[in-house]
Write an enzyme that holds these catalytic residues in place. Sequence first.
Site, PDB file in Angstrom:
ATOM      1  N   ARG A  91       0.917  -1.194  -0.096  1.00 37.58           N
ATOM      2  CA  ARG A  91      -0.011   0.058   0.177  1.00 37.58           C
ATOM      3  C   ARG A  91       0.957   1.227   0.038  1.00 37.58           C
ATOM      4  O   ARG A  91       0.454   2.471   0.560  1.00 37.58           O
ATOM      5  CB  ARG A  91      -1.136  -0.213   1.311  1.00 37.58           C
ATOM      6  CG  ARG A  91      -1.877  -1.018   1.139  1.00 37.58           C
ATOM      7  CD  ARG A  91      -2.817  -1.129  -0.229  1.00 37.58           C
ATOM      8  NE  ARG A  91      -3.772  -2.400  -0.150  1.00 37.58           N
ATOM      9  CZ  ARG A  91      -3.448  -3.482  -0.387  1.00 37.58           C
ATOM     10  NH1 ARG A  91      -2.064  -3.837  -1.128  1.00 37.58           N
ATOM     11  NH2 ARG A  91      -4.156  -4.553  -0.467  1.00 37.58           N
TER      12      ARG A  91
ATOM     13  N   SER B 267     -10.657   0.872   3.167  1.00 36.52           N
ATOM     14  CA  SER B 267      -9.884   0.359   4.263  1.00 36.52           C
ATOM     15  C   SER B 267      -9.336   1.483   4.926  1.00 36.52           C
ATOM     16  O   SER B 267      -8.601   1.990   4.339  1.00 36.52           O
ATOM     17  CB  SER B 267      -9.303  -0.707   4.228  1.00 36.52           C
ATOM     18  OG  SER B 267     -10.009  -1.741   3.874  1.00 36.52           O
TER      19      SER B 267
ATOM     20  N   GLU C 108      -4.413   4.320   6.052  1.00 35.44           N
ATOM     21  CA  GLU C 108      -4.153   4.017   4.561  1.00 35.44           C
ATOM     22  C   GLU C 108      -4.369   5.117   3.665  1.00 35.44           C
ATOM     23  O   GLU C 108      -3.447   5.299   2.743  1.00 35.44           O
ATOM     24  CB  GLU C 108      -4.802   2.748   3.984  1.00 35.44           C
ATOM     25  CG  GLU C 108      -4.468   2.432   2.655  1.00 35.44           C
ATOM     26  CD  GLU C 108      -5.183   0.965   2.041  1.00 35.44           C
ATOM     27  OE1 GLU C 108      -5.608   0.975   0.942  1.00 35.44           O
ATOM     28  OE2 GLU C 108      -5.555   0.073   3.055  1.00 35.44           O
TER      29      GLU C 108
END
Length: 354
Positions: A174, A251, A346
């Site tokens: 990520r 998320s 994130e």
Amino acid sequence: MSSPASASTRPTTDPRLSAHTTLRLGGPAGRLLRAEGAREVVDAVGSADAAGEPVLLVGGGSNLVVADAGFDGTAVLLAGRGMSHERRNDDTVVLTVDAGEDWDDVVAATVAEGLGGLECLSGIPGRTGATPVQNVGAYGIEVADLLVDVDLYDRRTRTVREHVPAARLGLAYRTSVLKGNDDAIVLRVRFALRADGRSAPIRYAELARALGVEPDTRVDPAAARAAVLGLRRGKGMVLDVADHDTWSAGSFFTNPILPAAEAPTIEGLAAWPAAEGRVKLSAAGLIQNAGFARGHAGPGGRVSLSTRHVLALTHRGGGTTDDLLALAREVRDGVADRFGVTLHPEPVLVACTL
């Protein structure tokens, strides 16, 4: 903040960034420009640089948490469209996509043509230019698995760098060297896809079960896409303006990666081996085991954990970014107090901190 827009960019009349984020949160930009293609992105960013203004690139807004006070600079809306593909001799296709293309439209188009590789990334909101920045991933596939190269605008040298190899982007879980780095802006992205009418191997156990196949099986890309969309809808991860569970940035926390010796032992907690004796833990499992249930409400009930998936922080209407961050801190601190593990966000936090 008064420098004129380039002739090839389009000023917008409403500078509120809440209208351009999936959370429907965020104050105004000092200036908001709409860029219809790579040339216009370069012009818009160059205009801001000449005026000494900070720049924020906004695609689908699915990975942005913008402060209530807004962004004191120029926000550039990526709206350019363009997609082409070239078949190689080894039965693969190189797909070239402009940064402003809607990501799920790109995935749908490749599946419709029988090209395999992107199907597990179906239903992810946002623009294509953001996918290598975040190294977007889902259901066992990451952009890093498919990315060939990118074209970048280098703000330091004011030049366009074409065909920058994926290997030079520092792609990891990520993240990439592009994340949090304003010096290089993605203009185009290229992927290597399969041209044999089959998907990438189905690596994710939940998806394999939904498809009724063994892990590592390759299937019809359309079947894989349908199954992924079904799983994402069940978790509130497919955008629907009428469904507040989808008013989120996806998320909110990444799965933490720890040395195996330091990872807490929790019965039933999902964990996956990582490199160099490390283990990746399920952030959702940590949140649930720390006592946070689906629908757990934040300040005034204006924000909450999704009623379907604890990893998504959602805006229920009438809320603020400060409300959302208060809920995020509550969850982060609760997990840290219970298990000694710090969760990290994130999405990109714009003019605000966690």
